[in-house]
Write an enzyme that holds these catalytic residues in place. Sequence first.
Site, PDB file in Angstrom:
ATOM      1  N   TYR A 140      33.927  34.232  42.127  1.00 30.28           N
ATOM      2  CA  TYR A 140      34.121  33.465  43.358  1.00 30.28           C
ATOM      3  C   TYR A 140      34.912  32.194  43.093  1.00 30.28           C
ATOM      4  O   TYR A 140      34.650  31.467  42.134  1.00 30.28           O
ATOM      5  CB  TYR A 140      32.765  33.133  43.976  1.00 30.28           C
ATOM      6  CG  TYR A 140      32.852  32.591  45.382  1.00 30.28           C
ATOM      7  CD1 TYR A 140      33.566  33.266  46.364  1.00 30.28           C
ATOM      8  CD2 TYR A 140      32.223  31.397  45.718  1.00 30.28           C
ATOM      9  CE1 TYR A 140      33.645  32.764  47.653  1.00 30.28           C
ATOM     10  CE2 TYR A 140      32.282  30.896  47.009  1.00 30.28           C
ATOM     11  CZ  TYR A 140      33.008  31.589  47.979  1.00 30.28           C
ATOM     12  OH  TYR A 140      33.091  31.095  49.257  1.00 30.28           O
ATOM     13  N   ASP A 152      28.503  30.038  49.123  1.00 25.71           N
ATOM     14  CA  ASP A 152      28.510  28.594  49.321  1.00 25.71           C
ATOM     15  C   ASP A 152      27.824  28.225  50.636  1.00 25.71           C
ATOM     16  O   ASP A 152      27.324  29.083  51.361  1.00 25.71           O
ATOM     17  CB  ASP A 152      29.942  28.045  49.268  1.00 25.71           C
ATOM     18  CG  ASP A 152      30.861  28.697  50.297  1.00 25.71           C
ATOM     19  OD1 ASP A 152      30.366  29.481  51.138  1.00 25.71           O
ATOM     20  OD2 ASP A 152      32.068  28.432  50.266  1.00 25.71           O
ATOM     21  N   ASP A 208      29.742  34.717  51.819  1.00 21.97           N
ATOM     22  CA  ASP A 208      29.921  34.050  50.527  1.00 21.97           C
ATOM     23  C   ASP A 208      28.724  33.185  50.155  1.00 21.97           C
ATOM     24  O   ASP A 208      27.888  32.836  50.992  1.00 21.97           O
ATOM     25  CB  ASP A 208      31.197  33.209  50.538  1.00 21.97           C
ATOM     26  CG  ASP A 208      32.449  34.090  50.620  1.00 21.97           C
ATOM     27  OD1 ASP A 208      32.354  35.288  50.300  1.00 21.97           O
ATOM     28  OD2 ASP A 208      33.514  33.571  51.010  1.00 21.97           O
ATOM     29  N   GLU A 249      32.277  38.504  54.898  1.00 26.40           N
ATOM     30  CA  GLU A 249      33.150  37.587  55.638  1.00 26.40           C
ATOM     31  C   GLU A 249      34.550  38.153  55.845  1.00 26.40           C
ATOM     32  O   GLU A 249      35.106  38.098  56.931  1.00 26.40           O
ATOM     33  CB  GLU A 249      33.284  36.255  54.887  1.00 26.40           C
ATOM     34  CG  GLU A 249      32.108  35.339  55.017  1.00 26.40           C
ATOM     35  CD  GLU A 249      32.428  33.984  54.426  1.00 26.40           C
ATOM     36  OE1 GLU A 249      33.534  33.472  54.681  1.00 26.40           O
ATOM     37  OE2 GLU A 249      31.577  33.431  53.709  1.00 26.40           O
ATOM     38  N   HIS A 267      27.445  29.075  41.071  1.00 27.42           N
ATOM     39  CA  HIS A 267      26.691  29.663  39.977  1.00 27.42           C
ATOM     40  C   HIS A 267      27.477  29.803  38.684  1.00 27.42           C
ATOM     41  O   HIS A 267      26.897  29.830  37.621  1.00 27.42           O
ATOM     42  CB  HIS A 267      26.175  31.045  40.390  1.00 27.42           C
ATOM     43  CG  HIS A 267      25.287  31.001  41.598  1.00 27.42           C
ATOM     44  ND1 HIS A 267      25.773  30.886  42.878  1.00 27.42           N
ATOM     45  CD2 HIS A 267      23.934  31.034  41.707  1.00 27.42           C
ATOM     46  CE1 HIS A 267      24.760  30.862  43.730  1.00 27.42           C
ATOM     47  NE2 HIS A 267      23.641  30.943  43.053  1.00 27.42           N
ATOM     48  N   GLU A 318      29.060  27.168  53.419  1.00 25.53           N
ATOM     49  CA  GLU A 318      29.749  27.737  54.577  1.00 25.53           C
ATOM     50  C   GLU A 318      29.337  29.193  54.767  1.00 25.53           C
ATOM     51  O   GLU A 318      29.082  29.655  55.882  1.00 25.53           O
ATOM     52  CB  GLU A 318      31.266  27.636  54.373  1.00 25.53           C
ATOM     53  CG  GLU A 318      32.081  27.698  55.646  1.00 25.53           C
ATOM     54  CD  GLU A 318      32.107  26.387  56.396  1.00 25.53           C
ATOM     55  OE1 GLU A 318      32.382  26.420  57.602  1.00 25.53           O
ATOM     56  OE2 GLU A 318      31.833  25.333  55.794  1.00 25.53           O
ATOM     57  N   ARG A 377      35.370  29.396  44.911  1.00 28.11           N
ATOM     58  CA  ARG A 377      34.932  28.072  45.376  1.00 28.11           C
ATOM     59  C   ARG A 377      33.701  27.692  44.573  1.00 28.11           C
ATOM     60  O   ARG A 377      32.600  28.154  44.842  1.00 28.11           O
ATOM     61  CB  ARG A 377      34.616  28.084  46.875  1.00 28.11           C
ATOM     62  CG  ARG A 377      35.844  28.293  47.745  1.00 28.11           C
ATOM     63  CD  ARG A 377      35.534  27.957  49.202  1.00 28.11           C
ATOM     64  NE  ARG A 377      36.682  28.231  50.053  1.00 28.11           N
ATOM     65  CZ  ARG A 377      36.824  29.308  50.811  1.00 28.11           C
ATOM     66  NH1 ARG A 377      35.874  30.223  50.823  1.00 28.11           N
ATOM     67  NH2 ARG A 377      37.896  29.483  51.552  1.00 28.11           N
TER      68      ARG A 377
END
Length: 768
Positions: A286, A85, A83, A10, A331, A87, A288
């Site tokens: 990560y 998630d 990523d 991303e 996770h 999104e 988020r």
Amino acid sequence: MNVKNLVIVESPGKVKTIQQYLGKEYLVKASIGHIRDLEEHKLSVDVQNGFQPEYVVPSNKKKVVAELGKLAGEAQTVWLASDEDREGEAISWHLRETLQLPSQKTRRIVFHEITKNAILEAIETPRDIDMNLVNAQQARRVLDRLVGFELSPILWRKIQPKLSAGRVQSVALRLIVDREKEIMAFVPTPYYRVEALFHPEGSSANVRAALDTRFATEAEARKFLEDSIGATYRVASVEKKEGVRVPSAPFTTSTLQQEAARKLHFPVSTTMRVAQTLYERGLITYMRTDSTNLSSLALATAKKHILENYGETYLHTRQYRTKSKGAQEAHEAIRPTYIENTEIEGTPQEKKLYELIWKRTIASQMAESRVLNTTIKLSSDKRSEQYATQSVEILFDGFMKVYLEGRDDEDNADDQEVILPGIKKGDVMLEDGVSALCKFTAPPVRYSEATLVKKLEELGIGRPSTYAATVDTLTRGRGYAVKGDKEGKSFKVNNLALKGGAIKESQKTEVVGAEKGKLLPQEIGLIVTDYLVQNFSDILDYDFTAKVETDFDKVAEGKKAWNKTIEEFYKPFHKNVDGVMQDRNYSKVTREIGTAPDGDKVIAAFGKFGPYVQKGEGERRQSASLAKGQLIETLTLEEALKLLELPRVVGQIAGVDVVATRGRFGPYLKYGDKNVKLPRGKDPLRITLEECEPLIQEAVAEKPASAYLAEFGDIKVINGRYGPYIKQGTSNYKIPKGKDATQLTEADCQEIIAQSEPTKKSSGKRNK
């Protein structure tokens, strides 16, 4: 360029690090967030056919898509590494669909930390794109588009042009507005709090204690002090109790945002920006996440560090269970990728946030702290009330050796260890002075960015990836609320003190409700919220909004069809929209404040260009805009009359009047055909001619008459290279044909701005 493996991530910030780990066999490129989205100025949702979204590649992403398409066509394998998630899953799906990647050469990989082991392990364990996660993201995106696209025009018609509503944004705003209304309705009540200073007989150690009773009036407090003259005090009881404190769980997105706000005073958006950088540098996992889980590797390395640096008595390995509603797609908690790195290189903000994450992670694996809580009560031979004092003695610091969580009601939440002198029941205590202080009951506390995020999480509204954007939209994007300070209300009080057998009085000003760095709703925010609550109660209902989030979670788990979720929401919502649109009345807000000394009625109202105060009617009519932070609901007659003192002639410079006034965008000076914005802190009602002179001189020197046709505070009419135009902040607006730029008034400019779009377009979304 012929490449065997193309890896698409991303963010450009990850490219260099991941490229180093993978070597020459791989080429790493960034999509720079989403490569396609719903069209900006259209609904782009086929309501009649299952709410299918109509995606387009925005103009600013066409070059990226062309480059990725060419490289993907040449590569043997394309690795989609967005990523982990929802999104990110959707971004991978959009890449596959837009680049038309065949399934046999496409691999989806995820990693929650940018380390060599994590990257190589991801390459070894690819998977398919999870369409349940993709559909959950699509459901959120489509539903938010439907709500915004149908509600916003209603606000334009009923209240003011260029307003917007959002499914999560409007509910978050309601929290802020509801709290403000609680404060408005709150009436501070005075009371007297009694405190005294004591020391044990034969000792100089001081003990400060508070009376267990509050007095409602000064007369009651005075009577208590009079009765206390010559009193003998003894220790009535000593209660000691051991307690245990347990460390907080490792950080999730929301707890990191909250703690960084408390301890580092970071806005939520700053926390996420800095965390993003730390993640892309491979320093943290990560950022988020809903999870408080730590991997077995993290637990082992934390254990090793604690044993080597603090000893076995400080070790207590534990795993935390996630408590937030709907937590399931992340996770692991936010933690350092390498526990042994106690410090990092970077900006001061990066160093501070990393240290916070490191300490929280280590502390979560340390032993509980043991404390001794002591409560002492003192009695008098003159009155039945008792004094009480408490202390905390740390018996074993445990995790507190490294870290202690902050609290929302304190700037510095680190507990102070207080140890009382060794006293026992029956001991005589000598009084060193008694004070009866007039205080007031406190109104509810306004939300800060951190406490708003905490409340949204408690209610199950929004998810980790949405909190920062929601707060940012409210405070910067729409102006519905601002982050600022509230002065509070001042009261003159009379305090009493007993010293040496005599009672003395002292006068003081007590301030009630003063706050710093809180979210303050603006007038437009209150009006929009009231209108939406009245007409769209479901959309603004906290439980209803949380239920929608739960439905998204069911879609992500494959337990519900995404367009079924949309249908259940949309049918009653759209019917409600149609009904409201039938009502053509403008939503008026007017409040009569009082009568001016000359007999004219004074009102506060909300008009097309914002809140204002008005005195009189017809030829006697006089009006002025409300100042920043002032609200129609709480404006006093005194404040209104002060606003109406503007415009005010300060004096003359070179024979031209210098007029101080206030416009929609704040206070400014009018000097001939020039308008000069006043610097922050300068009051148009008090500014002197001497203070105006340098401002006027600078404006005359910097702005040639040929270029600046007019200026109204934040609004300027400029004679540009291609003709006249209007500038407001960083946005430019075309002047409609037939309008003479040299004759435009402030009202004309505001109308043009309200009815048109700026010439400069905004950039795409999720450009990380």
